[in-house]
Design a protein around this motif. Structure first.
Motif, PDB file in Angstrom:
ATOM      1  N   MET A   2       0.841  -1.534   0.043  1.00 43.22           N
ATOM      2  CA  MET A   2      -0.015   0.027  -0.099  1.00 43.22           C
ATOM      3  C   MET A   2       0.912   1.160   0.000  1.00 43.22           C
ATOM      4  O   MET A   2       0.776   2.070  -0.899  1.00 43.22           O
ATOM      5  CB  MET A   2      -0.932  -0.084   1.293  1.00 43.22           C
ATOM      6  N   GLU A  43       2.402   1.550  -3.305  1.00 43.85           N
ATOM      7  CA  GLU A  43       1.529   2.128  -4.422  1.00 43.85           C
ATOM      8  C   GLU A  43       1.386   3.761  -4.110  1.00 43.85           C
ATOM      9  O   GLU A  43       1.478   4.431  -5.195  1.00 43.85           O
ATOM     10  CB  GLU A  43       0.192   1.586  -4.080  1.00 43.85           C
ATOM     11  N   GLN A  44       1.307   3.995  -2.734  1.00 38.11           N
ATOM     12  CA  GLN A  44       1.263   5.461  -2.529  1.00 38.11           C
ATOM     13  C   GLN A  44       2.596   6.307  -3.084  1.00 38.11           C
ATOM     14  O   GLN A  44       2.415   7.345  -3.755  1.00 38.11           O
ATOM     15  CB  GLN A  44       1.014   5.545  -1.136  1.00 38.11           C
ATOM     16  N   LYS A  47       4.378   5.288  -5.327  1.00 34.17           N
ATOM     17  CA  LYS A  47       4.584   5.424  -6.884  1.00 34.17           C
ATOM     18  C   LYS A  47       3.719   6.659  -7.476  1.00 34.17           C
ATOM     19  O   LYS A  47       3.916   7.313  -8.240  1.00 34.17           O
ATOM     20  CB  LYS A  47       3.838   4.019  -7.524  1.00 34.17           C
ATOM     21  N   ARG A  48       2.561   6.658  -6.633  1.00 34.09           N
ATOM     22  CA  ARG A  48       1.577   7.601  -7.151  1.00 34.09           C
ATOM     23  C   ARG A  48       2.248   9.179  -6.734  1.00 34.09           C
ATOM     24  O   ARG A  48       1.871   9.914  -7.647  1.00 34.09           O
ATOM     25  CB  ARG A  48       0.078   7.631  -6.490  1.00 34.09           C
ATOM     26  N   PHE A  92       4.551   9.838  -9.424  1.00 37.09           N
ATOM     27  CA  PHE A  92       3.835  10.231 -10.799  1.00 37.09           C
ATOM     28  C   PHE A  92       3.396  11.484 -10.732  1.00 37.09           C
ATOM     29  O   PHE A  92       3.460  12.270 -11.428  1.00 37.09           O
ATOM     30  CB  PHE A  92       2.801   9.027 -10.841  1.00 37.09           C
ATOM     31  N   ALA A 114      -6.035  12.054 -11.674  1.00 33.99           N
ATOM     32  CA  ALA A 114      -7.218  11.702 -10.972  1.00 33.99           C
ATOM     33  C   ALA A 114      -7.462  10.129 -11.017  1.00 33.99           C
ATOM     34  O   ALA A 114      -8.127   9.660 -10.385  1.00 33.99           O
ATOM     35  CB  ALA A 114      -8.250  12.466 -11.604  1.00 33.99           C
ATOM     36  N   CYS A 115      -6.637   9.413 -11.883  1.00 37.19           N
ATOM     37  CA  CYS A 115      -6.934   7.979 -12.129  1.00 37.19           C
ATOM     38  C   CYS A 115      -6.199   7.259 -10.889  1.00 37.19           C
ATOM     39  O   CYS A 115      -5.245   7.749 -10.383  1.00 37.19           O
ATOM     40  CB  CYS A 115      -6.281   7.575 -13.524  1.00 37.19           C
ATOM     41  N   ARG A 116      -6.888   6.222 -10.460  1.00 37.70           N
ATOM     42  CA  ARG A 116      -6.646   5.273  -9.497  1.00 37.70           C
ATOM     43  C   ARG A 116      -5.797   4.274  -9.595  1.00 37.70           C
ATOM     44  O   ARG A 116      -5.193   3.740  -8.612  1.00 37.70           O
ATOM     45  CB  ARG A 116      -7.880   4.942  -8.812  1.00 37.70           C
ATOM     46  N   GLN A 144      -2.233   2.696 -11.820  1.00 38.36           N
ATOM     47  CA  GLN A 144      -0.983   3.125 -12.570  1.00 38.36           C
ATOM     48  C   GLN A 144      -1.162   3.117 -14.038  1.00 38.36           C
ATOM     49  O   GLN A 144      -0.531   4.071 -14.705  1.00 38.36           O
ATOM     50  CB  GLN A 144      -0.085   2.297 -11.960  1.00 38.36           C
ATOM     51  N   ALA A 152      -6.074  -1.860  -5.332  1.00 38.31           N
ATOM     52  CA  ALA A 152      -6.739  -0.504  -5.665  1.00 38.31           C
ATOM     53  C   ALA A 152      -6.304   0.477  -4.522  1.00 38.31           C
ATOM     54  O   ALA A 152      -5.873  -0.165  -3.488  1.00 38.31           O
ATOM     55  CB  ALA A 152      -8.223  -0.526  -5.633  1.00 38.31           C
ATOM     56  N   GLU A 153      -6.483   1.722  -4.639  1.00 36.43           N
ATOM     57  CA  GLU A 153      -5.962   2.620  -3.657  1.00 36.43           C
ATOM     58  C   GLU A 153      -7.024   2.993  -2.866  1.00 36.43           C
ATOM     59  O   GLU A 153      -8.291   3.244  -3.400  1.00 36.43           O
ATOM     60  CB  GLU A 153      -5.356   3.842  -4.139  1.00 36.43           C
TER      61      GLU A 153
END
Lengths: 629, 381
Positions: free
Chosen positions: A1, A4-5, A7-8, A11, B304-306, B308, B379-380
């Protein structure tokens, strides 16, 4: 998790960076745009206008040449043309086929049209036919709906109403050659013509005028979109010449059969009233370009049709020179007017023998009789006493050996020899025998018919050193030289000049004068004075002399003598002077004097001051005849 | 939250999907196409024929296609990423073997009345394939150089084929778009620096192997006035037209450079010049602002996309579009070599319009399916 955070987060950070970069790049582009459009806008606006605006020249009509009465001798003719614009027809072949049913096209026309169509852009008009007759134009107009792509317009071309009679004086026009380009942008125009010879060349600048301009909006391939502005040019100026067209025509026809030249001057002011040279050529042929065959014919013809013999033909003056010798002798006081000299038909100098034209001799002669009978022995003696240098000096004062001031290009100065000249050019001293030969106008001396006419004019006009000229007015502005007072005096005592006039009158009007047979007919109402001349083309050999001099008609043409005559009229109050030369004509009294008589008679008959009713319609008649042909 | 989850499990209905399409974005695209219509109308001498009407028709057709693609579940696109990529490569090979030769280059494929330029489509397919490769990778894996070798090859194959056509401009754009996906995926800065450094070393060698006309373009760009009637003519006339436009332009249909044909290819590559000439700096800057808005909107969709995958796809497609605009505008201003790159949605040309809208269709699919759960990727919250 968390990964992922992470990575985002990466990004998001990087995308915001990309967005910022993009904004910066757009900003940079916008700044560049501002630089081009707003800061440098003016400069580019000018460049854009230079692109779209094309300045073209409109050639003005060429000035006309007029004769002394205002009759045009070089004018412009409207040239009706049919043009084809390829892009305005679906089928060029069909349009041309229809066209040729209305106005015939030759194979050469078709080939030329096809060649031009291939070379030009589709919206550029190509000439299909020019010099269309009025009826042809009318038929084309009527059939216009069946002729898509055909349009008619009118240009100008040069015409010479007098044709060949004026060719040498007027000259002709032709497309400019490299050498003609004088910085006038008008000369770059297609279809433009410049004067290439004669008066057309001499007055080219005045005749040409100044081109007008038209500002056109054009697109990238040069098609005209619309006319923005127009500035009219200045038409070429009309030049009024001193020629009498009717007289010129008459003189040309009178000598047409011969290789000859004739000049008529107004003796009082030097105006050239007629100047003809034969054979001649058609000056209008130069307008469209002379064919190679025609050019070869002209340049190899031994009678030299392209040469204006009146100003460029060089001839020994023969006996027409005797008055100059006489005046030189009088001025040097080595011969007095009344002194009599004996002619035995032969003068001996050392071992050499100098013959008189009359084998038996003239006996005792004074100066007047010597001129009248053209005695050679008298002038051998007079020349011997005077000496060549004094004869040469007198010749120069009468215009011989000096380039005449006439406007025409190509006028030659001729040659009057002196002792110094011979030493310088030949490296040997002058021989006294040569002085004797020059006493009768033979030897090294060379003159043109124009110079002989000028000589005669100066002798009979009271001694004014007139210069020959052809121009009376340019664009209505009178040119200097029309009044006798415009010219200086030659400086000869009137008594001497009077003696010359009197003797020359005797030549024509007294029995025993060499031109007695050519006196003017009584209906002219005036008499002519003059002097004959005959010059040898070839030495007469002793053998021929032994056999008896053969008649000129029996000799081959090229061996025959040149025939000369100089004259003036009226004898009592001279107004006109003339000179005539008939190449290989035989003798002056037989061949040249009758021609001079006819030309002088016509001159006097045409003189407005001497006749009651105005027009002598020679030119109109001649022109009408040409039209008939 | 509950609703969201339910929708994720059930999938969305068609009505829901249509409702979640960003109509604002469609409107922005419509504005751009409208500018294009106006310019093409003016370019034809105030006539809808031959360009403007067909431009409008194509846009209408393209928008329908875009929305159609937007309805396709992003997970299907994900699954088809590699097969689609292989199809794209196949098309490039096909065009090299049987393509139409236009202006000295083999670029076009004739699909029975419809011309396709596979190199355009390829960039979108490449973006999808690269996003597929990166979407599950953690930052640590992305940091492993070995992990980067397959996607690098995936970029170099199409770039090489496009260069071979030869189409230098598009080859470079392909490389940069691929690089952008790498960048968005989190590849380290220094690696880019290394590649750019290597490129700088390789440049002279590449220049040596370029076609004459490509070299000529570069040389002409460096000094346009050197050959004013040859290759430099386009750039000089374009700059004159831009400058002559001034602050407020010469008026609609009144640009002398464009209307009198001094400006070449005004309906395609140089349409922005014509716009700037007729509408001036004010008009040109407004259109640039509109384009920037489209780009920002695309980036917003990415942010805004959840998932990658969607983020990378959206970012790649948007960067592709932005690059196109930049190359075209910089080109007409004489800032980079002339490269036959049209202004998307504004220039005349069916193939370019359709491929741009296909790309935006995929972008819109990302937007519609921004919240779906993609297997193997958490999913985030």
């Amino acid at each position: 998790m968390r990964r992922e955070q992470g990575k985002r987060a990466v990004f998001t950070r990087r995308i915001l960076l990309v967005g910022a970069a993009k904004a910066a790049v757009m900003g940079a582009l916008g700044a560049r745009l501002y630089q081009l459009q707003v800061v440098e806008g003016e400069r580019f606006r000018t460049l854009a206008d230079e692109n779209r605006i094309s300045v073209r020249l409109i050639p003005p009509p060429r000035g006309r040449l007029l004769d002394r009465f205002g009759e045009p001798i070089a004018a412009n003719r409207l040239n009706w043309r049919a043009m084809l614009v390829a892009e305005r027809t679906d089928d060029v072949g069909a349009t041309l086929a229809t066209f040729s049913e209305i106005v015939p096209l030759t194979e050469a026309d078709r080939a030329r049209i096809e060649r031009e169509l291939r070379r030009r852009r589709r919206f550029v008009p190509v000439v299909v036919r020019d010099y269309l007759a009025w009826e042809e134009m009318a038929r084309l107009e009527v059939n216009a709906p069946d002729l898509p792509g055909i349009l008619t317009d009118v240009g100008q071309s040069r015409i010479y109403p007098g044709g060949e009679a004026f060719a040498h004086v007027i000259g002709y026009v032709a497309p400019p050659a490299e050498a003609d380009l004088d910085g006038d942008p008008m000369l770059e125009l297609p279809g433009i013509r410049v004067g290439r010879a004669g008066l057309e060349r001499a007055h080219d600048r005045a005749l040409r005028g100044r081109a007008g301009t038209v500002r056109l909006e054009v697109n990238a391939v040069g098609r005209v979109i619309r006319e923005l502005a127009r500035e009219e040019g200045t038409p070429g100026q009309d030049v009024t010449t001193s020629l009498d067209a009717g007289l010129q025509q008459f003189a040309a026809e009178r000598i047409a059969e011969e290789s000859a030249a004739a000049v008529v001057l107004d003796a009082r002011n030097g105006e050239v009233m007629a100047m003809v040279s034969s054979p001649s050529f058609d000056p209008s042929l130069f307008d469209s370009g002379v064919s190679a065959a025609q050019w070869r014919e002209w340049t190899t013809n031994r009678r030299a049709p392209l040469i204006n013999k009146a100003i460029a033909g060089l001839y020994a003056p023969g006996s027409t020179f005797k008055m100059v010798v006489a005046l030189a002798a009088l001025e040097a006081r080595v011969v007095s007017p009344g002194e009599r000299i004996f002619c035995a038909g032969l003068t001996e100098l050392g071992d050499a023998k100098f013959h008189c034209w009359r084998r038996g001799g003239h006996g005792w002669l004074d100066m007047r009789e010597a001129i009248k009978q053209s005695c050679d022995c008298y002038f051998y003696e007079a020349a011997k006493r005077t000496g060549i240098d004094r004869i040469a000096a007198m010749s120069n004062r009468f215009g011989l050996g000096v380039e005449p001031a006439i406007e025409l290009p190509g006028a030659r100065p001729g040659l009057v020899p002196t002792r110094a000249w011979k030493r310088a050019t030949q490296g040997v001293p002058w021989q006294q025998g040569e002085t004797l030969v020059h006493g009768i106008g033979q030897g090294f001396i060379q003159t043109t018919p124009l110079q002989l006419a000028v000589m005669t004019a100066r002798m009979v006009n009271g001694g004014r050193a007139i210069e020959p000229h052809l121009t009376r007015a340019i664009g209505g502005q009178l040119v200097r030289g029309a009044r006798p007072e415009d010219w200086p005096m030659v400086g000869i005592p009137e008594a001497h000049l009077k003696l010359m006039r009197d003797a020359m009158g005797g030549v024509v009007n007294e029995r025993g004068g060499t031109a007695w047979a050519s006196r003017l007919p009584p209906e002219v109402g005036a008499s002519m004075g003059g002097k004959t001349g005959t010059t040898q083309v070839r030495r007469i050999t002793m053998a021929e002399r032994e056999r008896g001099l053969r008649r000129q008609q029996d000799l081959p043409y090229e061996w025959r003598h040149h025939a000369l005559f100089v004259g003036f009229a009226p004898v009592e109050n001279p107004v006109y002077a003339c000179a005539v030369i008939i190449e290989h004509g035989g003798g002056g009294s037989a061949a040249a004097a009758p021609v001079a008589r006819d030309i002088m008679a016509e001159t006097l008959l045409r003189d407005p001051a001497r006749r009651d009713s105005a027009p002598a319609p020679s030119l109109q008649v001649a022109a009408a005849e040409r039209r008939e042909r | 939250m509950i609703e969201r989850r339910l929708s994720r499990e059930r999938g969305m209905t068609l009505t829901e999907k249509l409702g979640s399409v960003s109509w604002t974005f469609v409107l922005l695209l419509g504005l751009m196409a409208g500018v294009g219509y106006a310019m093409l109308y003016s370019a034809a001498g105030l006539n809808p024929e031959p360009w403007a009407f067909r431009h409008g028709l194509r846009f209408g057709f393209g928008v329908l296609m875009m929305i159609g693609i937007a309805m396709v579940d992003i997970r299907i696109i994900l699954r088809l990423a590699w097969p689609l990529y292989l199809v794209g490569i196949g098309l490039l090979v096909l065009v090299a073997l049987h393509g139409q030769v236009g202006k000295g280059a083999q670029r076009w494929l004739d699909l029975g009345g419809f011309q396709l330029q596979p190199s355009e489509l390829m960039k979108i397919l490449l973006v999808i394939a690269l996003a597929r490769w990166f979407h599950r990778a953690s930052l640590e894996r992305v940091g492993n150089p070995l992990f980067l070798i397959p996607p690098l090859i995936a970029i170099l194959i199409p770039a090489g084929l496009v260069l071979k056509q030869p189409n230098l401009g598009n080859a470079v754009i392909t490389l940069v778009v691929g690089g952008a996906v790498f960048f968005a995926a989190g590849v380290r800065w220094w690696k880019f620096a290394a590649v750019i450094g290597a490129a700088a070393v390789a440049a002279p060698i590449v220049y040596d192997r370029l076609h004459d006309y490509q070299r000529q373009r570069i040389l002409t760009f460096l000094d346009p006035e050197s050959d004013p009637l040859g290759a430099g003519y386009h750039v000089i006339q374009s700059k004159i037209a831009l400058g002559a436009g001034g602050m407020f332009g010469r008026g609609f249909g009144q640009g002398t450079q464009s209307q009198l044909n001094f400006l070449p290819e005004k309906q395609t590559d140089f349409i922005f010049t014509m716009l700037a000439e007729e509408w001036g700096f004010v008009g040109a800057a407004s259109v640039m602002a509109l384009i920037l808005l489209v780009v920002f909107y695309g980036l917003a969709i990415a942010l805004a996309c959840r998932h990658q995958f969607g983020r990378l796809v959206a970012a790649g497609i948007t960067v592709n579009f932005a690059l196109y605009v930049f190359v075209n505008i910089a080109m007409v201003m004489g800032m980079i070599p002339v490269g036959g790159v049209p202004l998307p949605l504004v220039s005349h040309g069916g193939s370019a319009m359709i491929t741009v809208l296909i790309g935006f269709g995929v972008l819109m699919s990302v937007h519609v399916h921004r919240a779906v759960e993609i297997e193997g990727e958490q999913a985030e919250a």
